[in-house]
Design a protein around this motif. Structure first.
Motif, PDB file in Angstrom:
ATOM      1  N   MET A 141       0.838  -1.169   0.000  1.00 60.71           N
ATOM      2  CA  MET A 141       0.000   0.000   0.000  1.00 60.71           C
ATOM      3  C   MET A 141       0.892   1.245   0.000  1.00 60.71           C
ATOM      4  N   ILE A 142       0.567   2.182  -0.850  1.00 60.07           N
ATOM      5  CA  ILE A 142       1.337   3.424  -0.948  1.00 60.07           C
ATOM      6  C   ILE A 142       0.831   4.399   0.117  1.00 60.07           C
ATOM      7  N   PRO A 143       1.762   4.938   0.929  1.00 58.04           N
ATOM      8  CA  PRO A 143       1.310   5.882   1.959  1.00 58.04           C
ATOM      9  C   PRO A 143       0.790   7.172   1.336  1.00 58.04           C
ATOM     10  N   ALA A 144      -0.116   7.810   2.054  1.00 54.87           N
ATOM     11  CA  ALA A 144      -0.668   9.082   1.585  1.00 54.87           C
ATOM     12  C   ALA A 144       0.437  10.128   1.557  1.00 54.87           C
ATOM     13  N   LYS A 145       0.249  11.103   0.683  1.00 59.33           N
ATOM     14  CA  LYS A 145       1.243  12.162   0.587  1.00 59.33           C
ATOM     15  C   LYS A 145       1.327  12.918   1.902  1.00 59.33           C
ATOM     16  N   SER A 146       2.537  13.300   2.231  1.00 60.45           N
ATOM     17  CA  SER A 146       2.721  14.071   3.451  1.00 60.45           C
ATOM     18  C   SER A 146       2.154  15.471   3.266  1.00 60.45           C
ATOM     19  N   VAL A 147       1.932  16.130   4.365  1.00 61.24           N
ATOM     20  CA  VAL A 147       1.408  17.498   4.324  1.00 61.24           C
ATOM     21  C   VAL A 147       2.384  18.383   3.561  1.00 61.24           C
ATOM     22  N   PHE A 148       3.676  18.165   3.806  1.00 61.86           N
ATOM     23  CA  PHE A 148       4.691  18.965   3.118  1.00 61.86           C
ATOM     24  C   PHE A 148       4.622  18.756   1.610  1.00 61.86           C
ATOM     25  N   GLN A 149       4.527  17.502   1.174  1.00 59.96           N
ATOM     26  CA  GLN A 149       4.491  17.210  -0.260  1.00 59.96           C
ATOM     27  C   GLN A 149       3.240  17.796  -0.906  1.00 59.96           C
ATOM     28  N   ARG A 150       2.128  17.740  -0.206  1.00 54.07           N
ATOM     29  CA  ARG A 150       0.905  18.347  -0.740  1.00 54.07           C
ATOM     30  C   ARG A 150       1.077  19.859  -0.876  1.00 54.07           C
ATOM     31  N   SER A 151       1.728  20.463   0.101  1.00 52.11           N
ATOM     32  CA  SER A 151       1.976  21.904   0.047  1.00 52.11           C
ATOM     33  C   SER A 151       2.881  22.251  -1.133  1.00 52.11           C
ATOM     34  N   VAL A 152       3.911  21.446  -1.348  1.00 53.70           N
ATOM     35  CA  VAL A 152       4.817  21.666  -2.481  1.00 53.70           C
ATOM     36  C   VAL A 152       4.052  21.538  -3.793  1.00 53.70           C
ATOM     37  N   ASP A 153       3.258  20.500  -3.925  1.00 56.35           N
ATOM     38  CA  ASP A 153       2.464  20.297  -5.143  1.00 56.35           C
ATOM     39  C   ASP A 153       1.515  21.465  -5.386  1.00 56.35           C
ATOM     40  N   GLN A 154       0.905  21.957  -4.311  1.00 52.92           N
ATOM     41  CA  GLN A 154      -0.015  23.089  -4.430  1.00 52.92           C
ATOM     42  C   GLN A 154       0.730  24.341  -4.896  1.00 52.92           C
ATOM     43  N   GLN A 155       1.905  24.600  -4.347  1.00 54.16           N
ATOM     44  CA  GLN A 155       2.673  25.780  -4.742  1.00 54.16           C
ATOM     45  C   GLN A 155       3.139  25.679  -6.197  1.00 54.16           C
ATOM     46  N   ILE A 156       3.500  24.483  -6.632  1.00 55.57           N
ATOM     47  CA  ILE A 156       3.894  24.286  -8.024  1.00 55.57           C
ATOM     48  C   ILE A 156       2.712  24.556  -8.946  1.00 55.57           C
ATOM     49  N   ALA A 157       1.541  24.060  -8.583  1.00 57.70           N
ATOM     50  CA  ALA A 157       0.347  24.291  -9.397  1.00 57.70           C
ATOM     51  C   ALA A 157       0.014  25.780  -9.463  1.00 57.70           C
ATOM     52  N   ILE A 158       0.115  26.467  -8.337  1.00 57.97           N
ATOM     53  CA  ILE A 158      -0.150  27.911  -8.311  1.00 57.97           C
ATOM     54  C   ILE A 158       0.838  28.629  -9.220  1.00 57.97           C
ATOM     55  N   ASN A 159       2.106  28.260  -9.130  1.00 55.29           N
ATOM     56  CA  ASN A 159       3.139  28.926  -9.922  1.00 55.29           C
ATOM     57  C   ASN A 159       2.949  28.663 -11.416  1.00 55.29           C
ATOM     58  N   GLN A 160       2.555  27.462 -11.771  1.00 54.22           N
ATOM     59  CA  GLN A 160       2.348  27.142 -13.182  1.00 54.22           C
ATOM     60  C   GLN A 160       1.163  27.901 -13.770  1.00 54.22           C
ATOM     61  N   ALA A 161       0.206  28.283 -12.924  1.00 54.21           N
ATOM     62  CA  ALA A 161      -0.962  29.025 -13.399  1.00 54.21           C
ATOM     63  C   ALA A 161      -0.650  30.513 -13.579  1.00 54.21           C
ATOM     64  N   ARG A 162       0.495  30.956 -13.092  1.00 53.10           N
ATOM     65  CA  ARG A 162       0.853  32.370 -13.185  1.00 53.10           C
ATOM     66  C   ARG A 162       1.457  32.703 -14.542  1.00 53.10           C
ATOM     67  N   THR A 163       1.356  33.977 -14.893  1.00 47.99           N
ATOM     68  CA  THR A 163       2.042  34.470 -16.084  1.00 47.99           C
ATOM     69  C   THR A 163       3.506  34.680 -15.729  1.00 47.99           C
ATOM     70  N   PRO A 164       4.379  34.794 -16.722  1.00 48.25           N
ATOM     71  CA  PRO A 164       5.788  35.056 -16.411  1.00 48.25           C
ATOM     72  C   PRO A 164       5.988  36.313 -15.559  1.00 48.25           C
ATOM     73  N   SER A 165       5.218  37.350 -15.801  1.00 45.31           N
ATOM     74  CA  SER A 165       5.337  38.575 -14.999  1.00 45.31           C
ATOM     75  C   SER A 165       4.941  38.315 -13.550  1.00 45.31           C
ATOM     76  N   GLN A 166       3.898  37.538 -13.356  1.00 47.41           N
ATOM     77  CA  GLN A 166       3.464  37.214 -12.001  1.00 47.41           C
ATOM     78  C   GLN A 166       4.506  36.345 -11.298  1.00 47.41           C
ATOM     79  N   ARG A 167       5.115  35.427 -12.040  1.00 47.03           N
ATOM     80  CA  ARG A 167       6.161  34.585 -11.454  1.00 47.03           C
ATOM     81  C   ARG A 167       7.344  35.430 -11.007  1.00 47.03           C
TER      82      ARG A 167
END
Length: 85
Positions: A1-27
């Motif tokens: 069984m694969i363990p659930a993602k850690s809180v830290f990993q979920r936070s990292v994934d969320q920040q990556i998704a937010i950053n990818q949704a930004r324009t280059p100027s926003q980044r």
């Protein structure tokens, strides 16, 4: 069984998704804000400025030494190529 993602990993994934949704100027703006926050957390005062100045001078010296080594290497390569021709 694969363990659930850690809180830290979920936070990292969320920040990556937010950053990818930004324009280059926003980044770039977000990066500037992050650097400003990091700078504000750093030590201040004359001693800290002196340490930063010495560190910058040391990095400059390292870059200059690297360039000298590269020039010597390239000069040796040219001399070797000319001798072999």
């Amino acid at each position: 069984m694969i363990p659930a993602k850690s809180v830290f990993q979920r936070s990292v994934d969320q920040q990556i998704a937010i950053n990818q949704a930004r324009t280059p100027s926003q980044r770039f703006s977000a990066l500037c804000e992050l650097l400003d926050a990091a700078r504000a957390m750093g030590p201040g005062g004359l001693e800290a400025e002196e340490r930063r100045r010495r560190a910058a001078a040391a990095r400059q010296l390292e870059r200059e030494q690297w360039r000298v080594q590269c020039r010597r290497f390239l000069a040796a390569q040219r001399t070797g190529a000319q001798a072999g021709a």
